[in-house]
Design an enzyme around this catalytic site. Structure first.
Site, PDB file in Angstrom:
ATOM      1  N   GLY A 235      80.623  47.480  36.667  1.00  0.00           N
ATOM      2  CA  GLY A 235      81.889  47.935  37.239  1.00  0.00           C
ATOM      3  C   GLY A 235      81.671  49.171  38.080  1.00  0.00           C
ATOM      4  O   GLY A 235      80.588  49.373  38.650  1.00  0.00           O
ATOM      5  N   SER A 236      82.688  50.029  38.131  1.00  0.00           N
ATOM      6  CA  SER A 236      82.623  51.186  39.024  1.00  0.00           C
ATOM      7  C   SER A 236      81.698  52.267  38.466  1.00  0.00           C
ATOM      8  O   SER A 236      81.531  52.401  37.249  1.00  0.00           O
ATOM      9  CB  SER A 236      84.017  51.761  39.229  1.00  0.00           C
ATOM     10  OG  SER A 236      84.545  52.192  37.995  1.00  0.00           O
ATOM     11  N   THR A 237      81.148  53.061  39.367  1.00  0.00           N
ATOM     12  CA  THR A 237      80.277  54.167  38.970  1.00  0.00           C
ATOM     13  C   THR A 237      81.058  55.168  38.116  1.00  0.00           C
ATOM     14  O   THR A 237      80.543  55.700  37.133  1.00  0.00           O
ATOM     15  CB  THR A 237      79.704  54.846  40.241  1.00  0.00           C
ATOM     16  OG1 THR A 237      78.925  53.856  40.937  1.00  0.00           O
ATOM     17  CG2 THR A 237      78.819  56.025  39.909  1.00  0.00           C
ATOM     18  N   GLU A 238      82.320  55.364  38.475  1.00  0.00           N
ATOM     19  CA  GLU A 238      83.159  56.318  37.741  1.00  0.00           C
ATOM     20  C   GLU A 238      83.285  55.924  36.257  1.00  0.00           C
ATOM     21  O   GLU A 238      83.060  56.751  35.357  1.00  0.00           O
ATOM     22  CB  GLU A 238      84.533  56.296  38.415  1.00  0.00           C
ATOM     23  CG  GLU A 238      85.464  57.372  38.019  1.00  0.00           C
ATOM     24  CD  GLU A 238      86.868  57.046  38.540  1.00  0.00           C
ATOM     25  OE1 GLU A 238      87.010  56.188  39.432  1.00  0.00           O
ATOM     26  OE2 GLU A 238      87.805  57.643  38.004  1.00  0.00           O
ATOM     27  N   GLY A 240      81.347  53.819  34.699  1.00  0.00           N
ATOM     28  CA  GLY A 240      79.988  53.845  34.138  1.00  0.00           C
ATOM     29  C   GLY A 240      79.633  55.227  33.610  1.00  0.00           C
ATOM     30  O   GLY A 240      79.087  55.378  32.510  1.00  0.00           O
ATOM     31  N   CYS A 291      79.022  44.044  44.487  1.00  0.00           N
ATOM     32  CA  CYS A 291      78.387  45.355  44.349  1.00  0.00           C
ATOM     33  C   CYS A 291      77.171  45.490  45.266  1.00  0.00           C
ATOM     34  O   CYS A 291      76.867  46.578  45.737  1.00  0.00           O
ATOM     35  CB  CYS A 291      77.987  45.598  42.897  1.00  0.00           C
ATOM     36  SG  CYS A 291      77.150  44.185  42.182  1.00  0.00           S
ATOM     37  N   GLU A 388      81.794  53.061  48.756  1.00  0.00           N
ATOM     38  CA  GLU A 388      81.923  51.628  48.535  1.00  0.00           C
ATOM     39  C   GLU A 388      83.376  51.225  48.786  1.00  0.00           C
ATOM     40  O   GLU A 388      84.289  51.721  48.131  1.00  0.00           O
ATOM     41  CB  GLU A 388      81.531  51.302  47.080  1.00  0.00           C
ATOM     42  CG  GLU A 388      81.554  49.833  46.776  1.00  0.00           C
ATOM     43  CD  GLU A 388      81.071  49.503  45.364  1.00  0.00           C
ATOM     44  OE1 GLU A 388      81.563  50.111  44.400  1.00  0.00           O
ATOM     45  OE2 GLU A 388      80.204  48.623  45.239  1.00  0.00           O
TER      46      GLU A 388
END
Ligand code: NDP
Length: 477
Positions: A235-238, A240, A291, A388
């Site tokens: 999923g999103s880096t945030e 993560g 991604c 992104e």
């Protein structure tokens, strides 16, 4: 020239949608303890497809307890060759029910049926086939003579490839002898619930896989649960990073597959027509909700004008519309939130001075849609070159020398994937060595195979999924 096509919709009658779905815990569908539910909609029409249960903390407890019981009593002690049999059975059932899965995936996600039918579903089956083959050969996988499973895996997946991500997570975990609790994304829970029906059909022992639907809190509750030994997240880096913080100091194992801002690098000696197809596939496949999408096109200055011109001609032939129509190339954006994000970043691209272009195309009145979009005149500093967007939006930058291409390609906080287009084999090898990305495609893009490891560096995460490498995260070695 664009051809006139008559609509060729796939029938949705093949899917038997239930009005409401429970949670799949301990081998059966059960009601959530506190009774909460949410609706999942078709993003191409805004029609409500079904009501889905919202798993709360007590449901997470139940699911983790079911997984633990199945781990201790059935799955870990089972002969590896018998685990293989279940995985082969699941793979074959995915193939048998492939049309149903493809239609359901397109309904819930908005992706064109051509993609769910030809990419998502066959690859999901291929993952189960591939890892079924590993289940009884783990001692030969290069992780020592007696690799052991880790325990209970808590797995959280996103909405862009709902079924395929479930397969990426479940197949290696099960092959290695772990049991699982999987949380699909809030906007795309239905194919995972159909997969639960397939597990029932395959007579998979109760509790080996548990599927709990819900929102971000359900995911957060699952990864933080003390009964979970291994967390896998895409999923999103945030999010993560939030998960990393949440489990810091525990003994939990973690793999993260996060965002990307991949460079697709086209040299002047590249076969241009082939490269155009690769650029289109790189960023417009799955509406750019990928991604590893090739969202930054780096093209050598000497051919930039020709490439952009040919690209625009090609984009004018893409068909946007009903995801169930077999002629459709570009489907719906998965959610209003994602559409807002794409709109906002595109507006920022324009306000920062890049030139925006889309082919003439009529957007349907209902649902969430965004036309294929190309930005030229983009510089490294522009936000559309750094962030992104996760939509059908391509930023075009140029370079003069291979060294400059490498510098620009690596100028990102991410490191998931890259593409190289050139006729020179030596240049491909040199670029693959220089590019800081987990996957480098040469003269192709967005190719996936269960035997090939996938994963990133830096803000794209860590750990590998797929291939022999994908087993490591699920083995105590
Ligand atoms: P998220 O990272 O929020 O969602 C991914 C999954 O994590 C979903 O199942 C989500 O549940 C769940 N989740 C959300 N919050 C938490 C939490 N605190 N702890 C554990 N699990 C959680 O992605 P979004 O859907 O919000 O998309 C935002 C952006 O992320 C996109 O625009 C894109 O840039 C990027 N993205 C990248 C993906 C990739 O493959 N690398 C995939 C998806 C998004 P729920 O769906 O209920 O929110």
């Amino acid at each position: 020239m664009s051809w006139e096509y008559s609509p060729a919709p796939e029938s949705r009658a093949i899917v038997d949608l239930r009005p409401s779905y429970g949670l799949f815990i301990g081998g059966e569908f059960v009601d959530p303890i506190d009774g909460d539910a949410f609706k999942t909609i078709n993003p191409a029409s805004e029609e409500v497809l079904a009501e889905v249960s919202m798993a709360g903390p007590k449901d997470i407890d139940r699911a983790v307890a079911a997984a633990r019981r199945a781990y201790d009593e059935v799955w870990a002690p089972m002969r590896p060759a018998d685990r293989s049999k279940y995985l082969f059975r699941i793979a074959r059932l995915i193939q048998e029910r492939s049309r149903e899965l493809a239609v359901l995936e397109s309904l819930d996600n908005g992706k064109p049926i051509r993609e769910s039918r030809d990419v998502d579903v066959p690859l999901a089956a291929a993952h189960f086939f591939y890892y079924a083959g590993w289940a009884d050969k783990l001692e030969h996988a290069g992780f020592g003579p007696h690799p052991r499973p880790v325990g209970v895996a808590g797995q959280v997946i996103p909405w862009n490839f709902p079924l395929l991500m479930a397969a990426w997570k479940l197949a290696p975990a099960l092959a290695a002898g772990n049991t699982c609790v999987l949380k699909p994304a809030e906007t795309t829970p239905l194919s995972a619930l159909l997969l639960a029906e397939i597990f029932e059909q395959a007579a998979l022992p109760p509790g080996v896989v548990n599927i709990i639907t819900g929102a971000g809190e359900t995911g957060a509750g699952l990864v933080a649960h003390p009964g979970v030994d291994k967390v896998a997240f895409t999923g999103s880096t945030e999010v993560g990073k939030a998960i990393q913080r949440a489990i810091a100091g525990t003994n939990k194992r973690l793999t993260l597959e996060l965002g990307g801002k991949a460079a697709n690098v086209v040299f002047e000696d590249a076969p241009v027509s082939q490269a155009i197809e690769g650029i289109v596939n790189g960023i417009f496949f799955n509406q750019g909700h990928v991604c590893c999408a090739g969202s930054r096109l780096l093209v050598q200055e000497s051919i930039a004008e020709t490439v952009v011109e040919k690209l625009k001609d090609r984009l004018a032939t893409l068909r946007l519309g009903d995801p169930l129509d077999k002629n459709t190339d570009i489907g719906a954006i998965n959610s209003p939130e994602q559409l807002d994000k794409i709109r906002q970043l595109s507006a920022i691209g324009e306000s920062e001075g890049a030139e925006r272009w889309s082919p003439p195309c009529t957007l349907p009145e209902r649902g969430y849609w965004f036309p294929p979009t190309v930005f030229t005149g983009v510089s490294q500093a522009h936000r559309i070159a750094r962030e992104e967007i996760f939509g059908p939006v391509l930023s075009v930058l140029t370079f003069r020398t291979p060294e400059e291409a490498v510098k620009k390609a690596n100028n990102t906080t991410y490191g998931l994937s890259a593409g190289v287009w050139t006729e020179k084999g030596s240049r491909i090898l040199w670029m693959a060595k220089e590019l800081r990305a987990g996957v480098v495609w040469a003269n192709t893009y967005n190719r996936f195979d269960p035997s090939s490891p996938f994963g990133g560096y830096r803000e794209s995460g860590f750990g590998r999924e797929g291939g022999r490498h994908g087993l490591e995260a699920y083995l105590d070695v």
